[in-house]
Every structure is written in C-alpha cells, then in structure tokens.
Write a protein that holds these residues in place. Structure first.
Motif, PDB file in Angstrom:
ATOM      1  N   LYS A   2       0.829  -1.199   0.000  1.00 54.94           N
ATOM      2  CA  LYS A   2       0.000   0.000   0.000  1.00 54.94           C
ATOM      3  C   LYS A   2       0.864   1.249   0.000  1.00 54.94           C
ATOM      4  CE  LYS A   2      -3.802  -2.191   2.522  1.00 54.94           C
ATOM      5  NZ  LYS A   2      -4.660  -2.110   3.718  1.00 54.94           N
ATOM      6  N   MET A   3       0.359   2.282  -0.648  1.00 49.90           N
ATOM      7  CA  MET A   3       1.003   3.585  -0.628  1.00 49.90           C
ATOM      8  C   MET A   3       0.431   4.382   0.536  1.00 49.90           C
ATOM      9  SD  MET A   3       1.049   4.583  -4.668  1.00 49.90           S
ATOM     10  CE  MET A   3       1.683   6.216  -4.251  1.00 49.90           C
ATOM     11  N   ASP A   9      -1.789   7.262   6.356  1.00 54.24           N
ATOM     12  CA  ASP A   9      -3.042   7.054   5.640  1.00 54.24           C
ATOM     13  C   ASP A   9      -2.801   6.283   4.338  1.00 54.24           C
ATOM     14  OD1 ASP A   9      -4.318   8.541   7.585  1.00 54.24           O
ATOM     15  OD2 ASP A   9      -4.016  10.440   6.517  1.00 54.24           O
ATOM     16  N   ASP A  10      -3.754   5.430   3.991  1.00 52.03           N
ATOM     17  CA  ASP A  10      -3.681   4.635   2.766  1.00 52.03           C
ATOM     18  C   ASP A  10      -4.197   5.469   1.604  1.00 52.03           C
ATOM     19  OD1 ASP A  10      -3.735   2.807   0.761  1.00 52.03           O
ATOM     20  OD2 ASP A  10      -5.064   1.386   1.755  1.00 52.03           O
ATOM     21  N   LYS A  11      -3.285   5.889   0.709  1.00 51.32           N
ATOM     22  CA  LYS A  11      -3.662   6.798  -0.374  1.00 51.32           C
ATOM     23  C   LYS A  11      -4.520   6.095  -1.430  1.00 51.32           C
ATOM     24  CE  LYS A  11      -0.575   9.657  -1.922  1.00 51.32           C
ATOM     25  NZ  LYS A  11       0.685  10.194  -2.464  1.00 51.32           N
ATOM     26  N   ILE A  12      -4.223   4.823  -1.728  1.00 56.49           N
ATOM     27  CA  ILE A  12      -4.969   4.110  -2.758  1.00 56.49           C
ATOM     28  C   ILE A  12      -6.405   3.863  -2.310  1.00 56.49           C
ATOM     29  CG2 ILE A  12      -5.164   1.945  -4.026  1.00 56.49           C
ATOM     30  CD1 ILE A  12      -2.198   1.835  -4.247  1.00 56.49           C
ATOM     31  N   SER A  13      -6.585   3.425  -1.068  1.00 59.05           N
ATOM     32  CA  SER A  13      -7.934   3.159  -0.574  1.00 59.05           C
ATOM     33  C   SER A  13      -8.775   4.415  -0.493  1.00 59.05           C
ATOM     34  CB  SER A  13      -7.861   2.497   0.808  1.00 59.05           C
ATOM     35  OG  SER A  13      -7.244   1.228   0.721  1.00 59.05           O
ATOM     36  N   ALA A  14      -8.119   5.551  -0.463  1.00 60.58           N
ATOM     37  CA  ALA A  14      -8.851   6.822  -0.383  1.00 60.58           C
ATOM     38  C   ALA A  14      -9.414   7.246  -1.739  1.00 60.58           C
ATOM     39  CB  ALA A  14      -7.924   7.909   0.152  1.00 60.58           C
ATOM     40  N   LEU A  15      -9.025   6.559  -2.803  1.00 63.58           N
ATOM     41  CA  LEU A  15      -9.542   6.894  -4.126  1.00 63.58           C
ATOM     42  C   LEU A  15     -11.024   6.533  -4.228  1.00 63.58           C
ATOM     43  CD1 LEU A  15      -6.590   5.576  -6.327  1.00 63.58           C
ATOM     44  CD2 LEU A  15      -7.035   7.952  -5.651  1.00 63.58           C
TER      45      LEU A  15
END
Length: 429
Positions: A2-3, A9-15
């Motif tokens: 994960k980024m 904070d998880d940047k990918i899941s925030a998309l």
C-alpha cells in the motif's frame, strides 16, 4: 504494498470507487477477487466490476474453474441493473467442458451496457443465440476449433457492432452473421483448416478494415465491395483459393498487406484495384507469383509512400520494376529470408536507369537479413549513390552469431561507400 502518506493514511484506498474499479478492470479476475482480503474497504469492491475476464489453462483444475465462473455469474445476476460492459472467456484446455454452462454465463453478462464479448476456446463449441441478439454489442470475437452457430434468417440483429473476429465454419453461418451487422467497420476472418468450403462471400460496404487469413484447402470466391476501406490484410495460403475481386473504388485505402498463393494473373488484377494505397507490404508468396509470371508489369501506385518487400533473394529486375511504379515513395523496406537464400543466391545487377523516386523522394531505406554478400553491398551502394534526399539507411544483419570484430569490419566497409546525400545516416544492428 500500500502507498501511505507520512501520517500513515492509505492513499490508494482513499480513491473513489469508480477509479478503483477502473484499475481492477485491468487485472485478471483472480487478482481482482484477491483484493477483498486487503481491508474492509476492498471487501465487496470486486463484485461491482464491469469487466468479466475468465482465463483457464491446462494447469488449472476444471472443477475449480467452472465453479469460480459460476460464482461470478451468480454475483453478476444479483446486480440491478447489470453494468457488465466486457465479457472475456479464454480456455486453452481441450478437455474442459465449457459447452454446458456457456449459455448461462453469457446470459448473465447480457445487459444494456455490454459492449464487448471475446470467447477463445480450444474445444469445439456451439455458441448460443443470445450472443447475436445483443443490440448494445460493439465488439465480438469468437474462436474455437470447430465453431457451430444456429442461424435463423432475420432472427438476429447486431446494429451497434463495429468489430467482428471469428473463425469461419460455413458459408451460411458467415453470410447470416454479416447480414445482421449493417454498421460493421472492422472484420477479421480466419478460414481455418478443415472448414466447410465457401462458395461466395460479399463484404459489407461499411467496412474500413478487412483481414482474411487462412490455411484451409478451399477458401472460395470473395468479392470486396468496400468503398470506405482503409486497411486490407490478405494472408491466404490455400492452393485452391477462388477469385479475389474488388468491385469498388478504394479511394480511402491507407495500408495493404498481401501474402497469397494465387495465380499470377489474379494477383496483378487485384493490385490494379489497390492503386490508391499509401502503404504496401508484399510477402514471399505474392512476390513468387510475379517471378513465375515473367513479363508482368507492376501496377502504378501514384500515392504510395511506404513499401515493404519480403523476398527469398534479391532480384534487380523485380525490385526496379516495382520502384519504377512508385513515383512518390519515401520509405522502402526489403527483407531477405536467410534460411531460403541458401537455395538460391541473390542476382543483383546494377540498373542503368534509376527510378525517379530513388533520386527525388526516397528518405529511408531498411534492409533486413543482411549477410554481407557482395551482391548486397552492391545493392546498398546503388541506393547510397543514387539517393539524393536519403536521410537514413538501416541495416539489420541476418547472422545467428555475429562477433563484435565482424560487426565492426562490416560497418567499416559500409561506411566507405560513397553517398550523394550529405545528411544520410548509416545504422547497422
């Protein structure tokens, strides 16, 4: 992995869901499903995918694969409305039973958003009728060892279909399919070995790209009545190929590739109809016809800017005959097949008159399969001397093993050849 930001904070899941679904659509379905274990955020995301892509090979277990697809179908049926836009199915196994559940799988994928169906199977298959009643379908690809389609006159409609690729099983099947695709633009037909002989096929006038492939014993008569055609690729190696005729003016023609085993007279007639092409590629089989038909004049191509010739050996009379009829040619590529030149050596002799395109338009010359024969050096020397506007000469050797010293020696020899163009670059690989 994960980024994460500096705060963890998880940047990918925030998309957004839409963006994540778009990313997952490029993954194999098994990888997309595996994302459900990443976190709660990903748990139910994959079952909203708008792409159903199932891939089975001999290394997989048949039962697991069928159950996996069935599970995906059940989830698809729960969706209201069904948002599947692509359905891909690939099976390289000749033993897996795809026929039984196939109709159920396709029916589950059908919906107002379905635009693409691609089915590739190694086993014989009977394709269900529902495929040919999908009015939203834009692209359809069907390929299997023995394809069977139950065709009923005027029963099917594919008004939105733009692209069709299939292996031809019978003339009646193909003609029926073409009749229900009034807006078809790209057509690829593979006349595979063992198909039912075809008597006559007429092509749709809406076509912009046509590809004909085949290794079968009989292909039949094909009429090309396609005034909007831009790309034509004919690769028919049947010795019993019927008539290939063009009945319309192809003013929009851009690229033509021909590799056909056919009587020389028919090849010349066909080329005469393709004179508006801007790019032309002729393979060994087509060129052999010209060698057999001695005295045949190459047709005039007054718009041709790119030419590719794939030959067994260099033949000065043939090459000059072709170039004399390509007055605005800018790019010329010639490929000598190394393994066949052992049977017959090149027969290049210096022409007395240079084609006009060599001196006024030719900018790029590419030679593939170079083996440093004297005739080949003479060939290159001729174009370097006559090419007044030549910018690049690319040479690709045909040696299986070429030492650094040998390569340096060849390049040194080629660099000593006189050039009429001061800007010409010599490249050897």
């Amino acid at each position: 992995m994960k980024m994460k930001t500096k705060n963890g904070d998880d940047k990918i899941s925030a998309l957004s869901d839409e963006l994540l679904l778009h990313i997952l659509s490029f993954l194999p379905i098994t990888d997309s499903v595996a994302t459900c274990f990443l976190s709660r955020r990903w748990r139910n995301l994959w079952d909203r995918l708008f792409v159903s892509d199932f891939d089975f090979d001999d290394g997989d277990r048949q039962i697991d694969f069928v159950e996996f697809v069935n599970a995906g179908v059940i989830i698809t049926r729960r969706k209201e409305p069904n948002n599947i836009c692509k359905f891909h199915l690939l099976s390289t196994s000749s033993t897996v039973d795809i026929q039984s559940p196939l109709a159920t799988w396709i029916s589950a994928a059908l919906g107002p958003h379905l635009q693409e169906i691609s089915i590739t199977l190694s086993s014989p298959c009977f394709f269900p009728r529902c495929i040919f009643r999908c009015k939203s379908l834009v692209s359809l690809r069907l390929e299997c060892r023995h394809m069977h389609v139950e065709m009923i006159a005027n029963a099917y409609q594919l008004p939105s279909l733009k692209k069709l690729e299939l292996k031809v099983c019978s003339a009646s099947c193909l003609i029926s399919l073409l009749l229900c695709c009034p807006n078809l633009e790209t057509l690829k037909l593979d006349f595979y070995k063992g198909h039912t002989p075809l008597l006559h096929i007429g092509m749709l006038s809406s076509l912009k790209s046509l590809t004909l492939l085949g290794l079968g014993k009989e292909v039949g008569s094909i009429t090309i009545n396609t005034p909007l055609l831009e790309h034509l690729n004919i690769n028919l190696k049947s010795t019993k190929c019927g008539t290939l005729s063009v009945t319309s003016n192809l003013h929009s023609l851009v690229h033509v590739h021909l590799n056909i085993v056919h009587p020389v007279g028919d090849v010349v007639k066909l080329l005469n109809k393709l004179y508006m092409a801007q790019s032309l590629s002729l393979n060994v089989a087509t060129i052999t016809n010209f060698h057999e038909g001695r005295g045949m004049e190459f047709p005039e191509f007054h718009r041709l800017v790119r030419l590719e010739l794939i030959v067994n050996y260099l033949d000065s009379s043939f090459v000059m005959n072709v170039l004399q009829h390509c007055c605005v040619l800018e790019s010329f590529q010639i490929h000598c097949l190394e393994h066949r030149r052992k049977r017959k050596r090149t027969c290049w002799t210096q022409p007395t008159v240079a084609p006009s395109c060599v001196e006024s338009h030719l900018k790029t010359l590419e030679f593939r399969g170079y083996c440093d024969f004297e005739e080949e050096r003479t060939f290159l020397a001729y174009f370097l001397e006559r090419g007044l506007v030549l910018k690049k000469m690319k040479i690709f050797h045909g040696f299986r093993n070429l030492s650094v010293d040998k390569k340096h020696q060849i390049l040194k020899t080629l660099c000593t050849l006189p050039r009429s163009s001061n800007i010409c670059q010599l490249m050897f690989d």
